[in-house]
Design a protein around this motif. Structure first.
Motif, PDB file in Angstrom:
ATOM      1  N   TYR A   1      -4.723   1.718   9.760  1.00 48.79           N
ATOM      2  CA  TYR A   1      -4.584   0.405   9.124  1.00 48.79           C
ATOM      3  C   TYR A   1      -4.195  -0.615  10.190  1.00 48.79           C
ATOM      4  CZ  TYR A   1      -3.945  -2.253   4.756  1.00 48.79           C
ATOM      5  OH  TYR A   1      -4.084  -3.132   3.700  1.00 48.79           O
TER       6      TYR A   1
ATOM      7  N   GLU B   1       0.240  10.503   4.333  1.00 53.87           N
ATOM      8  CA  GLU B   1       0.669  10.712   2.955  1.00 53.87           C
ATOM      9  C   GLU B   1       2.167  10.459   2.819  1.00 53.87           C
ATOM     10  OE1 GLU B   1       0.879  14.357  -0.308  1.00 53.87           O
ATOM     11  OE2 GLU B   1      -0.639  14.386   1.273  1.00 53.87           O
TER      12      GLU B   1
ATOM     13  N   GLN C   1      -4.826  10.248   5.249  1.00 58.43           N
ATOM     14  CA  GLN C   1      -4.272   9.278   6.180  1.00 58.43           C
ATOM     15  C   GLN C   1      -5.310   8.193   6.447  1.00 58.43           C
ATOM     16  OE1 GLN C   1      -3.207  11.273   9.818  1.00 58.43           O
ATOM     17  NE2 GLN C   1      -5.096  12.448   9.905  1.00 58.43           N
TER      18      GLN C   1
ATOM     19  N   VAL D   1       0.189   5.400   0.470  1.00 64.34           N
ATOM     20  CA  VAL D   1      -0.781   6.459   0.739  1.00 64.34           C
ATOM     21  C   VAL D   1      -0.429   7.680  -0.102  1.00 64.34           C
ATOM     22  CG1 VAL D   1      -1.795   7.962   2.490  1.00 64.34           C
ATOM     23  CG2 VAL D   1      -1.178   5.608   3.078  1.00 64.34           C
TER      24      VAL D   1
ATOM     25  N   CYS E   1      -9.032   9.222   2.245  1.00 65.04           N
ATOM     26  CA  CYS E   1      -7.648   8.816   2.008  1.00 65.04           C
ATOM     27  C   CYS E   1      -7.580   8.147   0.647  1.00 65.04           C
ATOM     28  CB  CYS E   1      -7.177   7.849   3.097  1.00 65.04           C
ATOM     29  SG  CYS E   1      -5.523   7.187   2.833  1.00 65.04           S
TER      30      CYS E   1
ATOM     31  N   THR F   1       0.841  -1.192   0.000  1.00 60.47           N
ATOM     32  CA  THR F   1       0.000   0.000   0.000  1.00 60.47           C
ATOM     33  C   THR F   1       0.878   1.245   0.000  1.00 60.47           C
ATOM     34  OG1 THR F   1      -1.754  -1.137   1.233  1.00 60.47           O
ATOM     35  CG2 THR F   1      -1.787   1.273   1.259  1.00 60.47           C
TER      36      THR F   1
ATOM     37  N   TYR G   1      -5.216   5.933  -1.853  1.00 67.30           N
ATOM     38  CA  TYR G   1      -4.031   5.090  -1.758  1.00 67.30           C
ATOM     39  C   TYR G   1      -3.987   4.098  -2.916  1.00 67.30           C
ATOM     40  CZ  TYR G   1      -7.353   1.818   0.444  1.00 67.30           C
ATOM     41  OH  TYR G   1      -8.428   1.004   0.712  1.00 67.30           O
TER      42      TYR G   1
END
Length: 296
Positions: free
Chosen positions: A57, A68, A54, A50, A90, A48, A92
């Motif tokens: 996770y 970020e 934000q 970003v 967010c 992942t 991503y």
């Protein structure tokens, strides 16, 4: 958008195909129901990056706040979920690939020496790739390169993706290989957790007691509560409510009555369903149905 899982929380989704087992996608946390994607797992590895905003996770028993520029390595078969932070979206990039994309064929030296070394160790379920760490940023930079290839789709797209992922895997291998031996021991706890999740998923629409759940996995009630909270960062009771609300959303979109949905999803009364629904969704079930009926 809704993430679909089997009763043991294994995601029901193809990540690429046999010929090219890679799936690259741009994601928005706000696109998911309840502004979050629920606990799930898959045999594929997930990277992942970003791009903005934000995200909170969670992977197994670890919680990360990814901002970020941060990245994340999520290992094969690891339970993970994600949540919106401060009501802000967010964006991503998700790169999901099967381990065999790295090692080629079963029982090759690449598999037994370099891939299984990482994927078979449950204690290495994830690694936050931080902006402040130069080695981590080398991996994030390579993930960004995958994004550029994904956007431009050059003639040798698949080959470039393979070379980059192999390079990322080399860096992950060197990282984990350098850890002390004490940190290279696997932890056998996911099987029990998946059994609990599977049992809840199968019985959430019924009257479900802690005694039944604890008995199913052969541990006492207090240990069951402690164990679940440690790894899921939520109590069993709150998780059951969250799951019931999540599973009621498609029924509301289909136009079912609130009374019937409350009964179908394990709530004792429509009033209690409405109370819990408002807590999680910020509106009444009827309001949600009016705003979302017919949408998928």
């Amino acid at each position: 958008m809704r993430l679909h899982t089997e009763k043991d929380q294994k995601e029901i989704k193809k990540h690429g195909n046999y010929e090219f087992p890679v799936h690259i996608s741009l994601e928005k946390i706000q696109a998911y129901e309840q502004d979050s994607f629920p606990w799930h797992w898959h045999p594929e590895i997930e990277l992942t990056w970003v791009m903005s905003g934000q995200i909170e996770y969670l992977v197994n028993d670890k919680k990360y706040l990814l901002r970020e520029g941060d990245g994340l390595f999520c290992n094969s078969n690891s339970l993970h979920s994600g949540y919106m932070v401060d009501r802000t979206d967010c964006n991503y990039l998700s790169v999901t690939f099967h381990p065999r994309f790295i090692y080629g064929y079963e029982n090759s030296l690449l598999q037994t020496k370099y891939v299984d070394f990482i994927t078979a160790n449950e204690s290495w379920h994830s690694l936050r790739l931080q902006r402040e760490n130069g080695r981590h940023q080398e991996i994030v930079s390579q993930i960004r390169n995958i994004y550029q290839i994904f956007r431009t789709s050059p003639p040798d797209y698949e080959l470039q993706v393979h070379l980059i992922l192999a390079g990322i895997w080399q860096k992950l291998y060197l990282h984990y290989h350098s850890l002390p031996v004490s940190e290279q021991q696997p932890q056998k706890h996911l099987t029990r957790l998946k059994e609990i999740l599977s049992y809840i998923q199968e019985h959430y629409a019924q009257e479900l007691t802690l005694d039944e759940i604890a008995e199913h996995v052969n541990i006492c009630k207090s240990e069951c509560c402690r164990y679940f909270k440690k790894y899921m960062k939520i109590t069993i009771f709150d998780y059951i409510l969250f799951l019931r609300i999540r599973n009621s959303l498609p029924l509301l979109k289909e136009g079912e009555s609130v009374t019937k949905i409350a009964s179908m999803t394990g709530f004792s009364t429509p009033a209690y369903y409405g109370q819990i629904f408002k807590r999680y969704m910020g509106c009444s079930p009827s309001r949600y149905r009016k705003d979302h009926m017919g949408k998928t």
